[in-house]
Design a protein around this motif. Structure first.
Motif, PDB file in Angstrom:
ATOM      1  N   PRO A   1      -2.546  36.664   2.484  1.00 53.10           N
ATOM      2  CA  PRO A   1      -2.014  37.218   3.736  1.00 53.10           C
ATOM      3  C   PRO A   1      -3.151  37.777   4.594  1.00 53.10           C
ATOM      4  O   PRO A   1      -4.091  38.386   4.092  1.00 53.10           O
ATOM      5  N   GLY A   2      -3.063  37.528   5.900  1.00 57.68           N
ATOM      6  CA  GLY A   2      -4.074  38.011   6.827  1.00 57.68           C
ATOM      7  C   GLY A   2      -5.250  37.079   7.024  1.00 57.68           C
ATOM      8  O   GLY A   2      -6.069  37.296   7.916  1.00 57.68           O
ATOM      9  N   THR A   3      -5.367  36.027   6.216  1.00 55.45           N
ATOM     10  CA  THR A   3      -6.469  35.077   6.388  1.00 55.45           C
ATOM     11  C   THR A   3      -6.406  34.495   7.795  1.00 55.45           C
ATOM     12  O   THR A   3      -5.337  34.098   8.275  1.00 55.45           O
ATOM     13  N   TYR A   4      -7.567  34.453   8.456  1.00 53.09           N
ATOM     14  CA  TYR A   4      -7.631  33.965   9.835  1.00 53.09           C
ATOM     15  C   TYR A   4      -8.804  33.006   9.998  1.00 53.09           C
ATOM     16  O   TYR A   4      -9.915  33.297   9.550  1.00 53.09           O
ATOM     17  N   PHE A   5      -8.528  31.884  10.617  1.00 53.73           N
ATOM     18  CA  PHE A   5      -9.557  30.906  10.950  1.00 53.73           C
ATOM     19  C   PHE A   5      -9.701  30.900  12.465  1.00 53.73           C
ATOM     20  O   PHE A   5      -8.785  30.480  13.166  1.00 53.73           O
ATOM     21  N   PRO A   6     -10.848  31.400  13.006  1.00 50.46           N
ATOM     22  CA  PRO A   6     -11.023  31.432  14.456  1.00 50.46           C
ATOM     23  C   PRO A   6     -11.141  30.022  15.031  1.00 50.46           C
ATOM     24  O   PRO A   6     -11.171  29.036  14.285  1.00 50.46           O
ATOM     25  N   GLU A   7     -11.243  29.945  16.352  1.00 49.93           N
ATOM     26  CA  GLU A   7     -11.321  28.637  17.021  1.00 49.93           C
ATOM     27  C   GLU A   7     -12.367  27.738  16.374  1.00 49.93           C
ATOM     28  O   GLU A   7     -13.502  28.157  16.150  1.00 49.93           O
ATOM     29  N   HIS A   8     -11.931  26.532  16.079  1.00 55.90           N
ATOM     30  CA  HIS A   8     -12.809  25.527  15.493  1.00 55.90           C
ATOM     31  C   HIS A   8     -12.172  24.158  15.702  1.00 55.90           C
ATOM     32  O   HIS A   8     -11.033  24.059  16.145  1.00 55.90           O
ATOM     33  N   SER A   9     -12.916  23.122  15.396  1.00 62.18           N
ATOM     34  CA  SER A   9     -12.385  21.759  15.457  1.00 62.18           C
ATOM     35  C   SER A   9     -12.973  20.975  14.298  1.00 62.18           C
ATOM     36  O   SER A   9     -13.869  21.452  13.595  1.00 62.18           O
ATOM     37  N   HIS A  10     -12.439  19.794  14.087  1.00 61.64           N
ATOM     38  CA  HIS A  10     -12.891  18.924  13.006  1.00 61.64           C
ATOM     39  C   HIS A  10     -13.277  17.567  13.590  1.00 61.64           C
ATOM     40  O   HIS A  10     -12.733  17.148  14.612  1.00 61.64           O
ATOM     41  N   SER A  11     -14.163  16.886  12.914  1.00 57.48           N
ATOM     42  CA  SER A  11     -14.602  15.571  13.387  1.00 57.48           C
ATOM     43  C   SER A  11     -13.647  14.461  12.941  1.00 57.48           C
ATOM     44  O   SER A  11     -13.845  13.297  13.294  1.00 57.48           O
ATOM     45  N   VAL A  12     -12.619  14.813  12.168  1.00 62.37           N
ATOM     46  CA  VAL A  12     -11.640  13.847  11.664  1.00 62.37           C
ATOM     47  C   VAL A  12     -10.231  14.351  11.967  1.00 62.37           C
ATOM     48  O   VAL A  12     -10.029  15.543  12.202  1.00 62.37           O
ATOM     49  N   ASP A  13      -9.261  13.430  11.976  1.00 61.42           N
ATOM     50  CA  ASP A  13      -7.863  13.837  12.092  1.00 61.42           C
ATOM     51  C   ASP A  13      -7.493  14.651  10.862  1.00 61.42           C
ATOM     52  O   ASP A  13      -7.920  14.340   9.741  1.00 61.42           O
ATOM     53  N   LYS A  14      -6.676  15.683  11.074  1.00 62.17           N
ATOM     54  CA  LYS A  14      -6.296  16.586   9.993  1.00 62.17           C
ATOM     55  C   LYS A  14      -4.813  16.869  10.101  1.00 62.17           C
ATOM     56  O   LYS A  14      -4.274  16.984  11.200  1.00 62.17           O
ATOM     57  N   LYS A  15      -4.147  16.954   8.973  1.00 55.72           N
ATOM     58  CA  LYS A  15      -2.740  17.336   8.960  1.00 55.72           C
ATOM     59  C   LYS A  15      -2.611  18.558   8.071  1.00 55.72           C
ATOM     60  O   LYS A  15      -2.868  18.495   6.870  1.00 55.72           O
ATOM     61  N   ASP A  16      -2.280  19.693   8.702  1.00 52.79           N
ATOM     62  CA  ASP A  16      -2.045  20.926   7.944  1.00 52.79           C
ATOM     63  C   ASP A  16      -0.606  20.924   7.479  1.00 52.79           C
ATOM     64  O   ASP A  16       0.320  20.765   8.284  1.00 52.79           O
ATOM     65  N   SER A  17      -0.407  21.096   6.173  1.00 53.46           N
ATOM     66  CA  SER A  17       0.917  21.017   5.571  1.00 53.46           C
ATOM     67  C   SER A  17       1.140  22.253   4.706  1.00 53.46           C
ATOM     68  O   SER A  17       0.255  22.641   3.940  1.00 53.46           O
ATOM     69  N   VAL A  18       2.310  22.856   4.823  1.00 53.84           N
ATOM     70  CA  VAL A  18       2.595  24.107   4.135  1.00 53.84           C
ATOM     71  C   VAL A  18       3.649  23.888   3.049  1.00 53.84           C
ATOM     72  O   VAL A  18       4.721  23.346   3.314  1.00 53.84           O
ATOM     73  N   LEU A  19       3.319  24.332   1.831  1.00 51.25           N
ATOM     74  CA  LEU A  19       4.283  24.306   0.728  1.00 51.25           C
ATOM     75  C   LEU A  19       5.038  25.620   0.631  1.00 51.25           C
ATOM     76  O   LEU A  19       6.221  25.644   0.314  1.00 51.25           O
ATOM     77  N   SER A  20       4.339  26.748   0.875  1.00 49.69           N
ATOM     78  CA  SER A  20       4.999  28.052   0.867  1.00 49.69           C
ATOM     79  C   SER A  20       4.216  29.009   1.745  1.00 49.69           C
ATOM     80  O   SER A  20       3.028  28.806   2.001  1.00 49.69           O
ATOM     81  N   GLY A  21       4.899  30.052   2.215  1.00 47.84           N
ATOM     82  CA  GLY A  21       4.302  30.999   3.141  1.00 47.84           C
ATOM     83  C   GLY A  21       4.417  30.496   4.570  1.00 47.84           C
ATOM     84  O   GLY A  21       5.119  29.517   4.844  1.00 47.84           O
ATOM     85  N   LYS A  22       3.730  31.193   5.502  1.00 50.47           N
ATOM     86  CA  LYS A  22       3.794  30.814   6.918  1.00 50.47           C
ATOM     87  C   LYS A  22       2.421  30.881   7.557  1.00 50.47           C
ATOM     88  O   LYS A  22       1.678  31.838   7.372  1.00 50.47           O
ATOM     89  N   PHE A  23       2.123  29.830   8.319  1.00 44.79           N
ATOM     90  CA  PHE A  23       0.899  29.712   9.098  1.00 44.79           C
ATOM     91  C   PHE A  23       1.264  29.790  10.583  1.00 44.79           C
ATOM     92  O   PHE A  23       2.213  29.131  11.017  1.00 44.79           O
ATOM     93  N   LEU A  24       0.496  30.549  11.354  1.00 42.95           N
ATOM     94  CA  LEU A  24       0.580  30.504  12.812  1.00 42.95           C
ATOM     95  C   LEU A  24      -0.651  29.755  13.283  1.00 42.95           C
ATOM     96  O   LEU A  24      -1.778  30.181  13.033  1.00 42.95           O
ATOM     97  N   MET A  25      -0.427  28.642  13.948  1.00 44.77           N
ATOM     98  CA  MET A  25      -1.538  27.849  14.463  1.00 44.77           C
ATOM     99  C   MET A  25      -1.443  27.804  15.979  1.00 44.77           C
ATOM    100  O   MET A  25      -0.344  27.768  16.538  1.00 44.77           O
TER     101      MET A  25
END
Length: 101
Positions: A36-60
């Motif tokens: 809880p509370g983990t934060y990833f500041p602004e960034h990008s990736h050089s490849v397509d990415k799919k963020d998928s959640v099994l449990s908990g909640k992500f705010l993107m």
């Protein structure tokens, strides 16, 4: 960008089934647990990415929009898209991080 929700026709929502679905789409998959509370500041990736959640909640955030991902939700983030991610709530997020080169 749109949130894709787990379809019961794909089977029970679990790591194995979600991993298989992502791999069938051509993604390489790694499982991570974020506190809880983990934060990833602004960034990008050089490849397509799919963020998928099994449990908990992500705010993107991306492209001026906010997306809340809960269990079974997936968000395709195209290569080069600047975005942020934050674990919200009191539960850790178990996420399948899928990338396609």
């Amino acid at each position: 960008m749109n949130v894709e929700s787990w379809n019961p026709d794909w089977g029970e929502l679990n790591e194995l089934n979600m991993r298989q679905k992502l791999e069938q789409e051509g993604f390489s998959v790694v499982c991570y647990t974020y506190s809880p509370g983990t934060y990833f500041p602004e960034h990008s990736h050089s490849v397509d990415k799919k963020d998928s959640v099994l449990s908990g909640k992500f705010l993107m955030t991306a492209l001026g929009n906010e997306f809340i991902l809960g269990p079974g939700d997936m968000l395709l983030v195209p290569a080069g898209t600047v975005h942020t991610a934050k674990v919200i709530g009191q539960d850790p997020v178990i996420s399948l991080d899928a990338t396609k080169s």
